[in-house]
Design a protein around this motif. Structure first.
Motif: not given
Length: 220
Positions: A34-43, A57-72
């Motif tokens: 999902v993380g890679a897909r989220l980053k691709r959609l944003r770009l 309404g999601i913090s930038t740090s959480t979004l960054s971790r989601l896109e990097a696959g560090l958090r589901r």
């Protein structure tokens, strides 16, 4: 929501570290992607993490971790992300196919009261759309546009006015037209009421028989 998506949601609700399994399941592999897909959609939308944070309404740090696959992501995070990216939850998590060939139609309302329904989901190639236009005015001055491509249209209901170069045409249910979109053109409904029509747009397309009557101009 499909059964496959329900299983994915249950996987979201279970902490990643708490999954006692020695071998990744199909749900695990889907969620990990999902993380890679989220980053691709944003770009693809050309927005920054800060912009996306403001939209969801999601913090930038959480979004960054989601896109990097560090958090589901949780379901509460996926819902606003799917909304701002203009995709369904199934598409966002890439739920396994269910054998259902139906397309998830997402009407796109326009400022002039018209509605566009994309009928194809693959990128590139010929694209199919359904247009629903509200009743118009016969005195409307057409704003002709031109662009690269080819268009084939088929009227389902109502009366469609097509201005194509020097031609001012009226198309009724069952009638079709095709043309090179480099020719200045304009579509609109008449005062007779709303109109619904299908449109195939692409760089190339099969020719269709044109049945269109010239617009009646009352004598002065």
């Amino acid at each position: 929501m499909t059964d496959d998506l329900h299983r994915l949601v249950r996987g979201l609700e279970q902490p990643k570290a708490g999954r006692a399994t020695s071998r990744p399941t199909s749900v695990d592999r889907t969620l990990d992607a999902v993380g890679a897909r989220l980053k691709r959609l944003r770009l693809q939308r050309d927005v920054t993490l800060a912009d996306l944070a403001a939209e969801t309404g999601i913090s930038t740090s959480t979004l960054s971790r989601l896109e990097a696959g560090l958090r589901r992501p949780t379901l509460e995070q996926l819902l606003p992300l799917a909304r701002v990216h203009g995709v369904t939850l199934d598409e966002l998590v890439d739920a396994p196919p269910t054998g259902d060939p139906r397309i998830n139609l997402r009407p796109i309302p326009c400022g002039d009261g018209s509605v566009v329904l994309p009928l194809t989901r693959r990128p590139g190639g010929i694209q199919a759309y359904k247009f629903v236009l509200p009743a118009g005015s016969d005195d409307t001055e057409p704003d002709l546009r031109a662009h690269e491509g080819y268009d084939w249209i088929y009227v389902l209901n109502g009366t469609l006015r097509l201005v194509l170069g020097e031609h001012d045409l009226i198309l009724r249910p069952g009638e079709a037209a095709e043309f090179d979109t480099r020719t200045p053109h304009w579509f609109g409904a008449t005062s007779a009421g709303p109109v619904e029509y299908l449109s195939l747009i692409g760089k190339q397309g099969e020719r269709a028989h044109v049945r269109a009557a010239p617009r009646h101009v009352p004598p002065e």
